[in-house]
Design a protein around this motif. Structure first.
Motif, mmCIF file in Angstrom:
data_model
loop_
_atom_site.group_PDB
_atom_site.id
_atom_site.type_symbol
_atom_site.label_atom_id
_atom_site.label_comp_id
_atom_site.label_asym_id
_atom_site.label_seq_id
_atom_site.Cartn_x
_atom_site.Cartn_y
_atom_site.Cartn_z
ATOM 1 N N SER A 1 -5.506 14.151 -2.422
ATOM 2 C CA SER A 1 -5.818 13.333 -3.941
ATOM 3 C C SER A 1 -5.272 12.954 -5.085
ATOM 4 C CB SER A 1 -7.318 13.502 -4.038
ATOM 5 O OG SER A 1 -7.764 15.033 -4.980
ATOM 6 N N THR B 1 1.051 -1.161 0.356
ATOM 7 C CA THR B 1 -0.001 -0.175 0.291
ATOM 8 C C THR B 1 0.611 0.824 0.148
ATOM 9 O OG1 THR B 1 -0.419 -0.140 2.382
ATOM 10 C CG2 THR B 1 -1.482 -0.887 0.784
ATOM 11 N N ARG C 1 3.300 7.389 4.878
ATOM 12 C CA ARG C 1 2.577 6.642 3.113
ATOM 13 C C ARG C 1 3.134 7.896 2.216
ATOM 14 N NH1 ARG C 1 -1.926 3.957 2.686
ATOM 15 N NH2 ARG C 1 -2.538 3.863 4.915
ATOM 16 N N ASN D 1 -1.686 8.549 -2.420
ATOM 17 C CA ASN D 1 -2.799 9.320 -2.056
ATOM 18 C C ASN D 1 -4.191 8.621 -1.537
ATOM 19 O OD1 ASN D 1 -3.583 8.231 -3.981
ATOM 20 N ND2 ASN D 1 -3.659 10.235 -5.650
ATOM 21 N N ALA D 2 -4.489 7.395 -1.221
ATOM 22 C CA ALA D 2 -5.064 6.090 -0.480
ATOM 23 C C ALA D 2 -4.654 6.736 1.126
ATOM 24 C CB ALA D 2 -4.441 4.828 -0.700
#
Length: 303
Positions: free
Chosen positions: A77, A7, A22, A25-26
């Protein structure tokens, strides 16, 4: 960085910190999605959202000097690229029709801190161009800021106050409930927030000036997450507030913000700003954030 998951999450661990960043952009967006102080086990990451992500980019049409700033895009996003090189994770956003600027965000992990550098290359001019670097903290930690005293405090009662930074714990007040508290650098920063650019997204309420763009979040007497950035590239900082009301949105959101740049820019301009997040245990006199801030500025001067 110790690895990447399916991920797009990079994990890191030092003697003092353990966490993850992270890259994609999830949800919960790019940024630091876990941050633990290993000596105490205290967790500073938010259960739903991330630390040190770019929320919005704003800028005003240079052909309309009195116009309000426009939303130039939502990097959370937007599609982007990323790479790991020399122990750093860097995210890259290309120019888009809504924003003629290339943006990068570089994360570097130290023993007790994370540095993040925002860099921009302009492909069009904008007035009052700004990038909001946002973090959503563990709801259990309360914000504290270092504010400036006004001339009235310093002159009305000579000798009562000094011009040193005033440490203030940010708590709920009915006059500002429901909005982000903005601590501006100067009057120009207040004008930028008042130009209407945020009206459809959030209520940002400018209050007292900051003395230093320095704050920390802490639960009780436990370790603190200390946030800092240089004043020349930070035209305002913002926080939520410590609220006893479980229904208050800031009881859960617990945000902290650095508003970067806030200046007129031209085609070809290149901008850069670095912020640091330290996770440390504090002495009772709260002198540690000021010392850490001086160390940070010295590190920047040495680069």
């Amino acid at each position: 960085m110790t690895g990447i998951t399916a991920t797009d999450v990079y994990e890191f661990e030092t003697g003092a910190l353990k966490g993850a960043i992270r890259a994609g952009n999830a949800l919960p967006h790019h940024g630091v999605i876990a941050l633990r102080h290993k000596p105490t086990g205290a967790e500073f990451g938010h259960p739903e959202w991330s630390l040190l992500n770019i929320f919005r980019i704003m800028g005003a049409d240079p052909g309309d000097s009195g116009g309000m700033g426009d939303d130039l895009g939502q990097p959370r996003s937007e599609e982007h690229k990323f790479e790991v090189s020399d122990g750093a994770l860097t995210l890259y956003w290309p120019p888009i029709p809504e924003r003629r600027a290339a943006v990068s965000l570089k994360y570097e992990v130290g023993e007790e801190h994370i540095d993040v550098t925002v860099s921009v290359r302009m492909e069009a001019p904008y007035n009052r161009f700004d990038i909001l670097l946002s973090s959503y903290n563990n709801p259990d930690v309360a914000p504290h800021v270092f504010l400036a005293r006004d001339k009235f405090e310093l002159t009305d009662v000579p000798g009562k106050f000094t011009d040193e930074p005033e440490l203030v714990r940010v708590t709920m007040h009915p006059a500002t409930r429901g909005g982000v508290l903005i601590f501006p650098r100067d009057v120009d920063a207040v004008r930028t927030f008042a130009d209407g650019r945020w009206d459809t997204l959030a209520r940002f309420s400018p209050v007292r000036r900051y003395k230093l763009p320095l704050m920390f979040h802490r639960a009780g007497s436990g370790p603190a997450a200390v946030w800092m950035t240089p004043p020349e590239t930070c035209f305002a900082m913002g926080t939520g507030y410590d609220s006893p009301d479980p229904e208050d949105r800031f009881t859960h959101n617990n945000p902290s913000y650095f508003s970067l740049f806030g200046q007129d820019v031209w085609t070809g301009d290149e901008l850069s700003a670095t912020a640091r997040l330290c996770v440390v245990e504090l002495e009772d006199d709260h002198s540690d954030p000021l010392r850490l801030y001086e160390d940070f500025l010295q590190d920047l001067r040495a680069r």
